[in-house]
Design a protein around this motif. Structure first.
Motif, PDB file in Angstrom:
ATOM      1  N   TRP A  31       0.852  -0.972   0.321  1.00  0.00           N
ATOM      2  CA  TRP A  31      -0.225  -0.012   0.027  1.00  0.00           C
ATOM      3  C   TRP A  31       1.027   1.223  -0.009  1.00  0.00           C
ATOM      4  CZ3 TRP A  31       1.025   2.933   4.169  1.00  0.00           C
ATOM      5  CH2 TRP A  31       1.822   2.330   5.210  1.00  0.00           C
ATOM      6  N   THR A  32       2.161   0.952   0.565  1.00  0.00           N
ATOM      7  CA  THR A  32       2.573   2.336   0.418  1.00  0.00           C
ATOM      8  C   THR A  32       3.077   2.956  -0.760  1.00  0.00           C
ATOM      9  OG1 THR A  32       5.016   1.108   0.118  1.00  0.00           O
ATOM     10  CG2 THR A  32       3.962   1.248   2.458  1.00  0.00           C
ATOM     11  N   LEU A  33       3.308   2.719  -1.808  1.00  0.00           N
ATOM     12  CA  LEU A  33       3.554   3.634  -3.237  1.00  0.00           C
ATOM     13  C   LEU A  33       2.794   4.203  -3.849  1.00  0.00           C
ATOM     14  CD1 LEU A  33       6.233   1.355  -5.223  1.00  0.00           C
ATOM     15  CD2 LEU A  33       6.916   3.352  -4.010  1.00  0.00           C
ATOM     16  N   GLU A  34       1.288   3.858  -3.548  1.00  0.00           N
ATOM     17  CA  GLU A  34       0.150   4.161  -3.808  1.00  0.00           C
ATOM     18  C   GLU A  34      -0.089   5.011  -3.357  1.00  0.00           C
ATOM     19  OE1 GLU A  34      -3.529   2.613  -6.311  1.00  0.00           O
ATOM     20  OE2 GLU A  34      -3.560   1.167  -4.914  1.00  0.00           O
ATOM     21  N   MET A  35      -0.545   4.774  -1.441  1.00  0.00           N
ATOM     22  CA  MET A  35      -0.771   6.112  -0.509  1.00  0.00           C
ATOM     23  C   MET A  35       0.190   7.655  -0.275  1.00  0.00           C
ATOM     24  SD  MET A  35      -2.673   6.361   2.026  1.00  0.00           S
ATOM     25  CE  MET A  35      -2.507   7.136   3.043  1.00  0.00           C
ATOM     26  N   ALA A  36       1.496   6.888  -0.590  1.00  0.00           N
ATOM     27  CA  ALA A  36       2.606   7.821  -1.667  1.00  0.00           C
ATOM     28  C   ALA A  36       2.354   9.322  -2.339  1.00  0.00           C
ATOM     29  CB  ALA A  36       4.265   7.647  -1.083  1.00  0.00           C
ATOM     30  N   GLU A  37       1.802   8.470  -3.551  1.00  0.00           N
ATOM     31  CA  GLU A  37       1.270   9.488  -4.528  1.00  0.00           C
ATOM     32  C   GLU A  37      -0.501  10.149  -4.608  1.00  0.00           C
ATOM     33  OE1 GLU A  37       0.648   5.867  -7.811  1.00  0.00           O
ATOM     34  OE2 GLU A  37       2.181   5.443  -8.151  1.00  0.00           O
ATOM     35  N   PHE A  38      -1.586   9.415  -3.024  1.00  0.00           N
ATOM     36  CA  PHE A  38      -2.073  10.211  -2.663  1.00  0.00           C
ATOM     37  C   PHE A  38      -2.077  11.139  -1.969  1.00  0.00           C
ATOM     38  CE2 PHE A  38      -5.656   5.653  -3.278  1.00  0.00           C
ATOM     39  CZ  PHE A  38      -5.157   6.148  -4.569  1.00  0.00           C
ATOM     40  N   ILE A  39      -0.966  11.255  -1.510  1.00  0.00           N
ATOM     41  CA  ILE A  39      -0.742  11.844  -0.439  1.00  0.00           C
ATOM     42  C   ILE A  39       0.140  13.042  -1.080  1.00  0.00           C
ATOM     43  CG2 ILE A  39       1.231  13.454   0.952  1.00  0.00           C
ATOM     44  CD1 ILE A  39       0.763  10.194   2.793  1.00  0.00           C
ATOM     45  N   MET A  40       0.890  12.597  -2.077  1.00  0.00           N
ATOM     46  CA  MET A  40       1.384  13.862  -3.600  1.00  0.00           C
ATOM     47  C   MET A  40       0.560  14.253  -3.751  1.00  0.00           C
ATOM     48  SD  MET A  40       4.144  14.985  -3.509  1.00  0.00           S
ATOM     49  CE  MET A  40       5.240  16.805  -4.777  1.00  0.00           C
ATOM     50  N   ILE A  41      -0.720  13.869  -4.642  1.00  0.00           N
ATOM     51  CA  ILE A  41      -1.414  14.864  -5.436  1.00  0.00           C
ATOM     52  C   ILE A  41      -2.442  15.430  -4.272  1.00  0.00           C
ATOM     53  CG2 ILE A  41      -3.963  14.216  -6.023  1.00  0.00           C
ATOM     54  CD1 ILE A  41      -3.020  11.783  -7.049  1.00  0.00           C
ATOM     55  N   ALA A  42      -2.851  14.794  -3.134  1.00  0.00           N
ATOM     56  CA  ALA A  42      -3.482  16.622  -1.958  1.00  0.00           C
ATOM     57  C   ALA A  42      -2.476  17.398  -1.793  1.00  0.00           C
ATOM     58  CB  ALA A  42      -4.454  15.556  -0.586  1.00  0.00           C
ATOM     59  N   TYR A  43      -1.393  17.031  -1.367  1.00  0.00           N
ATOM     60  CA  TYR A  43      -0.347  18.381  -1.339  1.00  0.00           C
ATOM     61  C   TYR A  43      -0.457  19.270  -2.335  1.00  0.00           C
ATOM     62  CZ  TYR A  43       4.262  20.314  -0.563  1.00  0.00           C
ATOM     63  OH  TYR A  43       5.030  21.171  -0.434  1.00  0.00           O
ATOM     64  N   PHE A  44       0.114  18.404  -3.391  1.00  0.00           N
ATOM     65  CA  PHE A  44       0.022  19.790  -4.909  1.00  0.00           C
ATOM     66  C   PHE A  44      -1.071  20.333  -5.024  1.00  0.00           C
ATOM     67  CE2 PHE A  44      -0.830  20.025  -9.066  1.00  0.00           C
ATOM     68  CZ  PHE A  44       0.497  20.717  -9.713  1.00  0.00           C
ATOM     69  N   LEU A  45      -2.549  19.657  -5.195  1.00  0.00           N
ATOM     70  CA  LEU A  45      -3.632  20.250  -5.570  1.00  0.00           C
ATOM     71  C   LEU A  45      -4.224  20.712  -4.329  1.00  0.00           C
ATOM     72  CD1 LEU A  45      -5.015  17.354  -7.975  1.00  0.00           C
ATOM     73  CD2 LEU A  45      -4.361  19.730  -8.357  1.00  0.00           C
ATOM     74  N   LEU A  46      -4.267  20.768  -2.986  1.00  0.00           N
ATOM     75  CA  LEU A  46      -4.504  21.734  -2.582  1.00  0.00           C
ATOM     76  C   LEU A  46      -4.104  22.979  -1.278  1.00  0.00           C
ATOM     77  CD1 LEU A  46      -6.285  18.990   0.172  1.00  0.00           C
ATOM     78  CD2 LEU A  46      -7.343  20.216  -0.966  1.00  0.00           C
ATOM     79  N   GLY A  47      -2.265  22.538  -1.748  1.00  0.00           N
ATOM     80  CA  GLY A  47      -1.917  23.731  -1.405  1.00  0.00           C
ATOM     81  C   GLY A  47      -1.156  24.640  -2.710  1.00  0.00           C
ATOM     82  N   GLY A  48      -1.967  24.309  -3.877  1.00  0.00           N
ATOM     83  CA  GLY A  48      -1.524  25.084  -5.007  1.00  0.00           C
ATOM     84  C   GLY A  48      -2.179  26.540  -5.451  1.00  0.00           C
TER      85      GLY A  48
END
Length: 171
Positions: A49-66
């Motif tokens: 689960w770790t790499l897919e979870m890392a992708e999800f966290i990065m998506i949230a970081y990128f789009l909510l921090g934009g």
């Protein structure tokens, strides 16, 4: 500028600033997940689960921090001649180019809403072996795009105010 526009700018900027400062700590969560992934691969059974979870966290970081990044004017920009312009000239050019951004974000929001509705209606899951539900990340994605539109409108209002010679003070 009318008071309701100033109120809009202040509220959107304040909300995106607070959310951006919270979301920036997702980098540490991301580092923790990736560290756990590395440790589990060396010493234990690898977690699927770790790499897919890392992708999800990065998506949230990128789009909510934009929106926060846009508010701080710290996004990537071609700065060959733009940096030499006066603040008023920058504001005038930005007033026209922001409509292209709003059109792009409008299409992305339409697709995000459509994709989120599909994920909620059909219980869409990822095709990986972990198979998480996709709705939470799609909701975060759509929210991030919506907040980016609100921030773009706020920046447009500030640019028009600069163009008119009545800058709106930052909150």
């Amino acid at each position: 500028m009318p008071d309701y526009l100033k109120t809009y700018v202040r509220r959107v900027d304040r909300f995106n600033r607070r959310l951006g400062r919270i979301v920036m700590y997702l980098v540490f969560v991301l580092m923790g997940v990736l560290l756990y992934s590395s440790i589990s691969k060396v010493f234990f059974l690898p977690a699927n689960w770790t790499l897919e979870m890392a992708e999800f966290i990065m998506i949230a970081y990128f789009l909510l921090g934009g929106p926060y990044s846009m508010q701080l004017d710290s996004h990537v920009r071609m700065d060959l001649i733009y940096g030499r312009w006066s603040p008023r000239t920058k504001a005038i050019v930005d007033c026209f180019t922001i409509f292209l951004l709003l059109a792009y974000l409008g299409f992305m929001l339409y697709g995000g809403i459509s994709s989120t509705m599909y994920a909620l209606e059909y219980g869409e899951t990822s095709y990986s072996s972990w198979s998480p539900y996709m709705a939470p990340i799609k909701i975060a994605m759509t929210l991030g795009i919506f907040l980016m539109i609100l921030q773009s409108i706020s920046i447009l209002i500030k640019d028009v105010a600069i163009w008119r010679g009545e800058p709106i003070d930052d909150v």
